[in-house]
Design a protein around this motif. Structure first.
Motif, PDB file in Angstrom:
ATOM      1  N   SER A 159       0.806  -1.221   0.000  1.00 49.87           N
ATOM      2  CA  SER A 159       0.000   0.000   0.000  1.00 49.87           C
ATOM      3  C   SER A 159       0.838   1.270   0.000  1.00 49.87           C
ATOM      4  CB  SER A 159      -0.916   0.012   1.232  1.00 49.87           C
ATOM      5  OG  SER A 159      -0.131  -0.007   2.418  1.00 49.87           O
TER       6      SER A 159
ATOM      7  N   PRO B 130       2.561   5.711   3.090  1.00 54.18           N
ATOM      8  CA  PRO B 130       1.270   6.163   2.558  1.00 54.18           C
ATOM      9  C   PRO B 130       1.357   7.601   2.064  1.00 54.18           C
ATOM     10  CG  PRO B 130       0.966   4.978   4.620  1.00 54.18           C
ATOM     11  CD  PRO B 130       2.447   5.170   4.456  1.00 54.18           C
TER      12      PRO B 130
ATOM     13  N   ASP C  60      -0.522  10.213   2.380  1.00 58.85           N
ATOM     14  CA  ASP C  60      -0.764  11.305   3.326  1.00 58.85           C
ATOM     15  C   ASP C  60       0.443  11.542   4.224  1.00 58.85           C
ATOM     16  OD1 ASP C  60      -1.090   8.880   4.585  1.00 58.85           O
ATOM     17  OD2 ASP C  60      -2.773   9.519   5.831  1.00 58.85           O
TER      18      ASP C  60
ATOM     19  N   ARG D 172     -12.794   3.948  -1.610  1.00 52.01           N
ATOM     20  CA  ARG D 172     -12.030   4.450  -0.461  1.00 52.01           C
ATOM     21  C   ARG D 172     -10.784   5.197  -0.928  1.00 52.01           C
ATOM     22  NH1 ARG D 172     -13.284  -0.656   1.635  1.00 52.01           N
ATOM     23  NH2 ARG D 172     -11.198  -1.422   1.075  1.00 52.01           N
ATOM     24  N   ALA D 173     -10.083   4.614  -1.890  1.00 52.36           N
ATOM     25  CA  ALA D 173      -8.873   5.268  -2.396  1.00 52.36           C
ATOM     26  C   ALA D 173      -9.202   6.598  -3.055  1.00 52.36           C
ATOM     27  CB  ALA D 173      -8.163   4.350  -3.394  1.00 52.36           C
TER      28      ALA D 173
ATOM     29  N   ARG E 251     -11.811   8.617  -2.380  1.00 51.71           N
ATOM     30  CA  ARG E 251     -12.161   9.599  -1.349  1.00 51.71           C
ATOM     31  C   ARG E 251     -10.914  10.107  -0.629  1.00 51.71           C
ATOM     32  NH1 ARG E 251     -14.978   9.666   2.804  1.00 51.71           N
ATOM     33  NH2 ARG E 251     -16.814  10.961   2.529  1.00 51.71           N
ATOM     34  N   GLN E 252     -10.036   9.179  -0.256  1.00 51.16           N
ATOM     35  CA  GLN E 252      -8.828   9.567   0.472  1.00 51.16           C
ATOM     36  C   GLN E 252      -7.945  10.479  -0.369  1.00 51.16           C
ATOM     37  OE1 GLN E 252      -7.139   5.777   1.490  1.00 51.16           O
ATOM     38  NE2 GLN E 252      -8.654   5.341   3.079  1.00 51.16           N
ATOM     39  N   THR E 253      -7.777  10.131  -1.630  1.00 50.18           N
ATOM     40  CA  THR E 253      -6.917  10.932  -2.499  1.00 50.18           C
ATOM     41  C   THR E 253      -7.519  12.308  -2.744  1.00 50.18           C
ATOM     42  OG1 THR E 253      -6.146   8.915  -3.587  1.00 50.18           O
ATOM     43  CG2 THR E 253      -5.752  10.996  -4.723  1.00 50.18           C
ATOM     44  N   THR E 254      -8.820  12.347  -2.949  1.00 47.65           N
ATOM     45  CA  THR E 254      -9.482  13.631  -3.189  1.00 47.65           C
ATOM     46  C   THR E 254      -9.349  14.547  -1.982  1.00 47.65           C
ATOM     47  OG1 THR E 254     -11.068  12.614  -4.716  1.00 47.65           O
ATOM     48  CG2 THR E 254     -11.680  14.726  -3.734  1.00 47.65           C
ATOM     49  N   MET E 255      -9.629  14.030  -0.800  1.00 50.41           N
ATOM     50  CA  MET E 255      -9.505  14.861   0.400  1.00 50.41           C
ATOM     51  C   MET E 255      -8.057  15.255   0.646  1.00 50.41           C
ATOM     52  SD  MET E 255     -12.336  15.768   1.598  1.00 50.41           S
ATOM     53  CE  MET E 255     -11.627  16.571   3.031  1.00 50.41           C
ATOM     54  N   LEU E 256      -7.137  14.375   0.310  1.00 53.44           N
ATOM     55  CA  LEU E 256      -5.722  14.708   0.464  1.00 53.44           C
ATOM     56  C   LEU E 256      -5.358  15.881  -0.443  1.00 53.44           C
ATOM     57  CD1 LEU E 256      -3.027  13.982   1.775  1.00 53.44           C
ATOM     58  CD2 LEU E 256      -2.642  12.351  -0.087  1.00 53.44           C
TER      59      LEU E 256
ATOM     60  N   GLU F 121     -17.516  16.197   5.596  1.00 54.18           N
ATOM     61  CA  GLU F 121     -16.084  16.170   5.908  1.00 54.18           C
ATOM     62  C   GLU F 121     -15.425  17.486   5.519  1.00 54.18           C
ATOM     63  OE1 GLU F 121     -12.284  13.163   5.187  1.00 54.18           O
ATOM     64  OE2 GLU F 121     -14.298  12.607   4.514  1.00 54.18           O
TER      65      GLU F 121
END
Length: 766
Positions: free
Chosen positions: A190, A414, A416, A504-505, A507-512, A649
């Protein structure tokens, strides 16, 4: 309707060629000259190809008689040079293999013979063994072509394998279609990294001592000791007290009055040492300037082999003043004052250079797999150990922060975490690492682990392809257009259930991206990766790209309208909608026109023209149209927030992110631009950031919105941003802008980055 197909103008390429030529002429070091020569060669290829018609820049197949899937060398701006990246000379291992091939292996070139051998039983067995062990590296997508043939035949898909060979056969004499074999298996997990250990080690080994520092070290360690000896030689000829300065007047004894018996020998030794030193170290101005004390004393020494008979009284006076000056500044030879000064100098140059420490760090990295990453930053942060100590690098020397930051680019962690460490510093860099995540998700649809690993490496290599400059609404080559990727279709599970992981990936990437770089547009490579993840997550998101104003075709495809509809719905009644006057609703019936074979949104294009007050044509007018398209769509912000359910969020983080973005805008516009074009880019980026800040502010409570606006108004009072801040406050208080973008009472303006006239917000130019 019939459309005229456009191609790129050679003017840009010609300008780049001229700049590359100038850079090649003025390059300093050999490494700089080599880089400049490579750049010059690329632009020579571009200009030559456009001139003779072998290149059609603007097409997705710009090289004549070349299929779209071939990986091309691409210069800055998307200009293909005509060269194939997979057309490379045989490596040493490949040369040895070709030499050992039976004479009956056919082929016009050594590359073709090698490729054809890999289609035989022995070659297939070698490929399959490397694939199963993971002992290979796909550096360009074509490296995976013949391995795919091997796995297809091994799995019983002979028809697909034969079709693939037929597709590849016309270029087998030119392209490398096999991977580089490597004894170390590449891990898959990951974590991501910005670059490989090999690339970081190479960058560290390229660190050089700056010319100024090298000159200073030469001066302190080579020329100054030589100068001390020269001064001492002349001091031995002084009768009485050494010369000294008193209120600018030379006092004390005179040189050339006494001549020790060994002076001629000492003189000859010094001159010989000086000549030898000049052969190994380039003299600086301190040694060559005729008015410098070093040069004065040296010339005098050369002129009097046995005495001062050849020197004039004036020249003796110059020697006396030179001695007085150096004694006044540094002390007389063999005195405590001069020794203390030399000791301080020696300490200054005794510290290890950054280049030497970079070499230590590079050797540490050599212990790790070249194509892998670092498991921990402790490798880079550790001080020099006893085993690493050298004459110039004492044990315990700390590793400089800037070298640690270089090494951190190969840290595997990771995304982030890499953002938090400052390794990923932009959306562009995030786009570089994201394919490492996307490739694993795409490959998860393939049950066979050998094929999945090959697919993963192929996707990562594909994402390293540089995009082409495209006109006529053409799109970049897609991953599935590679014949060997398409041929793997039978290996994929019919209904892979990886949507949740992709979601999930995504959402995480977009928020990052939102939280790490709130001031910046999502760059096109990142948008491309987000689109791939959305497809894996089974989401239909109308994500749009940033289009360059100088290649804008004057219209938009239907996804821009779809994105505009989402933005109007999501932001209805919000600050953003009021500030930019978003349409409250869109007609259910879309007006579309077929142009260049693509369905375009005529109503969306017409709305952009109406809002911009121009139909486009010039670069500035095109920029105004494109800016309106970004306003209407929020350039993907609304689509992602809506499609990924990120509103709640985002509300938690919006106040801080909006404040950060306003701060970035102020700092950006406070900088002086070096020229007008730089000022225009500065203003454009600030306007884009302002739009993102207004979007973020739309997710804040009204009290927070007013607090931010009032604080900003005070901060920018008396600057070019004052009317912009007033305009924001005007809208928050219930006001609206006129069609010209000014407040109805004249107290503020809407911040836009493009105009056909002179923008009053344009930063100052030095």
């Amino acid at each position: 309707m019939s459309e005229q197909f456009r191609t790129a103008s050679p003017g840009y390429a010609t300008g780049q060629l001229a700049r590359a030529l100038a850079a090649a002429v003025s390059a300093g070091t050999e490494a700089d000259r080599e880089r400049a020569r490579r750049k010059l060669r690329r632009w020579e290829d571009v200009v030559g190809g456009m001139a003779d018609g072998s290149l059609t820049v603007g097409s997705r197949t710009p090289v004549a008689d070349t299929p779209a899937w071939v990986t091309l060398e691409v210069a800055h701006g998307g200009f293909a040079t005509g060269r194939y990246l997979a057309e490379v000379a045989l490596s040493e291992d490949e040369t040895a293999r070709v030499t050992s091939l039976p004479e009956d292996v056919p082929g016009r070139t050594e590359r073709e013979r090698l490729n054809l051998w890999y289609l035989g039983d022995a070659g297939q067995a070698e490929l399959l063994d490397a694939l199963r062990r993971g002992h290979y590296r796909v550096e360009v997508p074509e490296d995976a072509a013949l391995p795919v043939v091997a796995v297809l035949l091994d799995l019983g898909f002979a028809e697909q394998a034969l079709d693939l060979v037929a597709e590849l056969r016309p270029l087998m004499h030119r392209l490398r279609l096999t991977p580089r074999f490597d004894p170390v298996t590449r891990p898959s997990d990951s974590a991501v990294r910005v670059t490989s250990v090999k690339d970081v080690a190479a960058a560290l080994r390229a660190v050089r001592v700056p010319a100024q520092i090298a000159t200073m070290r030469d001066t302190l360690t080579v020329w100054d000791p030589l100068y001390d000896r020269l001064v001492a030689l002349w001091c031995r000829t002084v009768d009485g007290e050494l010369p000294y300065l008193e209120n600018g007047t030379v006092r004390g004894g005179w040189p050339c009055r006494t001549w020790p018996a060994d002076w001629p020998k000492a003189r000859a030794e010094w001159l010989a040492d000086f000549t030898g030193t000049c052969r190994t170290h380039t003299p600086s101005g301190r040694q060559t300037n005729p008015k410098n004390n070093f040069a004065i004393l040296r010339r005098a020494l050369e002129s009097c082999p046995e005495g001062s008979a050849t020197l004039t009284g004036r020249e003796v006076g110059w020697i006396r003043r030179a001695l007085a000056s150096t004694v006044a500044r540094r002390g007389a030879p063999d005195t405590e004052q001069r020794e203390a000064w030399r000791t301080a100098q020696a300490a200054a140059v005794a510290a290890p250079t950054n280049a030497a420490l970079a070499g230590v760090l590079a050797r540490r990295l050599d212990r790790y797999p070249a194509d892998g990453g670092l498991p921990s930053l402790e490798v880079a942060t550790a001080a020099v150990s006893d085993t690493e100590t050298t004459a110039g690098i004492p044990g315990g020397t700390p590793m400089p922060d800037h070298l640690v930051r270089k090494a951190a680019r190969s840290l595997e962690a990771p995304a982030d975490e890499l953002v938090g460490l400052g390794v990923i510093t932009s959306g562009e860099t995030l786009a570089v690492v994201l394919p490492q995540v996307t490739s694993r998700l795409l490959s998860a649809a393939i049950e066979d682990p050998v094929v999945a690993r090959l697919h993963e490496q192929t996707y990562t290599a594909f994402r390293r392809r540089r995009g082409l400059l495209l006109l006529n609404l053409e799109h970049q080559v897609r991953f599935t257009e590679l014949p060997w990727v398409d041929a793997l279709a039978p290996c994929r599970s019919p209904e892979p259930d990886h949507a949740a992981a992709a979601y999930r990936a995504l959402r995480q990437t977009t928020m990052l991206a939102f939280t790490a770089f709130p001031h910046a547009l999502l760059p096109n490579p990142l948008v491309s990766e987000l689109r791939t993840l959305a497809k894996q997550a089974k989401l239909e998101l109308p994500l749009v790209e940033e289009v360059a104003a100088d290649i804008f075709m004057g219209t938009f495809t239907t996804k821009w309208r779809d994105a505009g509809v989402v933005a109007s719905r999501l932001l209805a009644g919000a600050l953003y909608a009021r500030y930019y006057d978003l349409p409250a609703d869109w007609p259910d019936t879309r007006k579309t026109i077929l142009r260049w074979g693509k369905r375009t949104a005529a109503d969306f294009t017409a709305l952009c023209r109406e809002r911009a007050g121009t139909s486009g044509g010039s670069v500035a007018a095109n920029g105004m149209l494109l800016e309106q398209s970004q306003i209407l769509t929020t350039h993907n912000l609304a689509v992602l927030v809506d499609g990924l359910d990120l509103a709640e969020e985002l509300r938690e983080r919006a106040p801080r992110l909006a404040e950060q973005t306003f701060g970035w805008i102020q700092r950006r516009l406070a900088q002086r631009a070096s020229h007008r074009h730089a000022a225009l880019i500065q203003l454009k980026n600030a306007a884009y950031a302002w739009r993102q800040a207004v979007f973020l502010l739309s997710f804040c409570e009204p009290a927070v919105q007013f607090a931010h606006a009032e604080k900003l108004t005070e901060q920018v009072r008396g600057t070019v941003l004052e009317p912009v801040a007033d305009g924001l406050l005007h809208v928050l208080q219930g006001g609206r802008f006129t069609t010209t973008g000014t407040a109805r009472d004249g107290a503020g303006v809407r911040f836009l980055g493009w105009t056909e006239g002179t923008n009053p917000l344009l930063p100052r130019v030095e």
